[in-house]
Design a protein around this motif. Structure first.
Motif, mmCIF file in Angstrom:
data_model
loop_
_atom_site.group_PDB
_atom_site.id
_atom_site.type_symbol
_atom_site.label_atom_id
_atom_site.label_comp_id
_atom_site.label_asym_id
_atom_site.label_seq_id
_atom_site.Cartn_x
_atom_site.Cartn_y
_atom_site.Cartn_z
ATOM 1 N N GLU A 37 0.872 -0.800 -0.311
ATOM 2 C CA GLU A 37 0.628 0.194 -0.034
ATOM 3 C C GLU A 37 1.117 1.232 0.084
ATOM 4 O O GLU A 37 0.040 2.347 -0.034
ATOM 5 C CB GLU A 37 -1.045 0.031 1.049
ATOM 6 N N SER A 224 -4.201 0.924 5.848
ATOM 7 C CA SER A 224 -4.782 0.590 6.427
ATOM 8 C C SER A 224 -4.496 0.206 7.355
ATOM 9 O O SER A 224 -3.242 0.555 8.026
ATOM 10 C CB SER A 224 -5.155 -0.718 5.637
ATOM 11 N N LEU A 225 -5.359 0.276 8.906
ATOM 12 C CA LEU A 225 -4.759 -0.330 10.298
ATOM 13 C C LEU A 225 -3.509 -1.389 9.574
ATOM 14 O O LEU A 225 -3.142 -1.814 10.679
ATOM 15 C CB LEU A 225 -5.943 -1.152 10.584
#
Length: 309
Positions: A37, A224-225
């Motif tokens: 990501e 994202s987490l």
């Protein structure tokens, strides 16, 4: 006068080395999560920046004082360049094109460079025939554990990515030699680790913003987490804590011995996979571990000298 180095490690140093290998072995997994990501320079900048915040907080809690001399901060910048900026960036970039297992194999060539570089530049760490044999045996064990098929360049593996990991390994070797000067400065290992990652952050932050652009914290492009968890783990454990151990071992056992950690990293990576990812070990893994153990004992030297080998 420079303090002497104990080139044969004791139990305390070996325990720290194994712990360091686990922290750095896990980093290949967490980088693999993050590169899905985030661009490479952003990952590396977040890693060293958050590690710097963590370490300076520890420094304040311990009541330690940051160094004020400009000369020391110049050394921090050079150490950060050699030990963080160059290798971290090359490894993260390389892992966008090759698998983490291959990256760890190539990274395990660091002792090969380290024995040569330390032998050339450090009078008290000359490369003996036994050390060279030990490094060669250990590297064969690493290749056995990961498996030769992963080194097949016909499987569309980027040659440039492989070269990048090798250059990172050389940079680590140069950093281990350069970092020997910290022993004479008498600095606390936590101060050294904090200064190094701070120097790395100062170098990387403007480059990452220019190349990758500002990090989007909110919205559809925000990490994202899982990625944030990986980055925080990389920063706090695989960087901040890891470098405190790194400089403790470097000060007590020297540049050549600290590089042994790169031979242990693939072992810890496989064991972590066994414990947390339900992966299984095959006979080739145990054979590789045995060869690495023989190689480490040759570089350490004590057992071989007792046998008059």
């Amino acid at each position: 006068m420079t303090s002497s180095i104990n080139t044969s490690m004791g139990l305390r140093e070996w325990l720290m080395l194994v712990t360091l290998s686990v922290l750095w072995g896990a980093s290949f997994f967490f980088v693999g999560v993050a590169v899905a990501e985030l661009p490479p320079l952003t990952i590396v900048t977040l890693r060293v920046g958050l590690a710097a915040i963590t370490l300076w907080f520890i420094v304040l809690v311990m009541g330690l004082r940051p160094p004020k001399r400009l000369k020391i901060w110049v050394v921090f910048l050079v150490m950060g360049l050699l030990n963080n900026v160059i290798p971290f960036s090359l490894i993260v970039w390389g892992q966008t094109y090759i698998e983490s297992g291959l990256a760890s194999v190539l990274n395990a060539t660091t002792p090969l460079f380290g024995v040569v570089v330390a032998g050339l530049l450090l009078a008290d760490e000359r490369a003996t025939a036994l050390k060279l044999v030990g490094v060669a045996i250990g590297f064969v064990g690493v290749v056995m554990m990961i498996g030769m098929p992963s080194l097949d360049i016909t499987k569309q593996v980027s040659i440039l990515a492989q070269i990048a990991i090798l250059v990172a390994a050389l940079s680590y070797a140069l950093a281990s030699v350069f970092g020997r000067r910290f022993k004479a400065m008498g600095l606390n290992p936590i101060i050294i680790a904090a200064g190094q990652v701070t120097g790395s952050t100062l170098i990387l932050a403007p480059i990452a913003i220019y190349v990758d652009g500002p990090l989007e914290l909110f919205g559809p492009a925000a990490p994202s987490l899982a990625v944030w968890a990986s980055i925080l783990t990389l920063a706090v454990f695989s960087t901040a804590l890891a470098y405190v151990l790194y400089f403790k071992i470097l000060a007590s056992s020297g540049a050549t011995n600290i590089l042994l950690v790169t031979l242990l990293v693939p072992i810890s990576a496989i064991l972590l996979g066994l414990m947390f990812l339900n992966e299984s070990l095959e006979w080739i893994h145990f054979a590789g571990m045995a060869l690495i153990a023989v190689g480490l004992s040759a570089i350490d030297g004590r057992l071989w000298r007792r046998k008059n080998l």
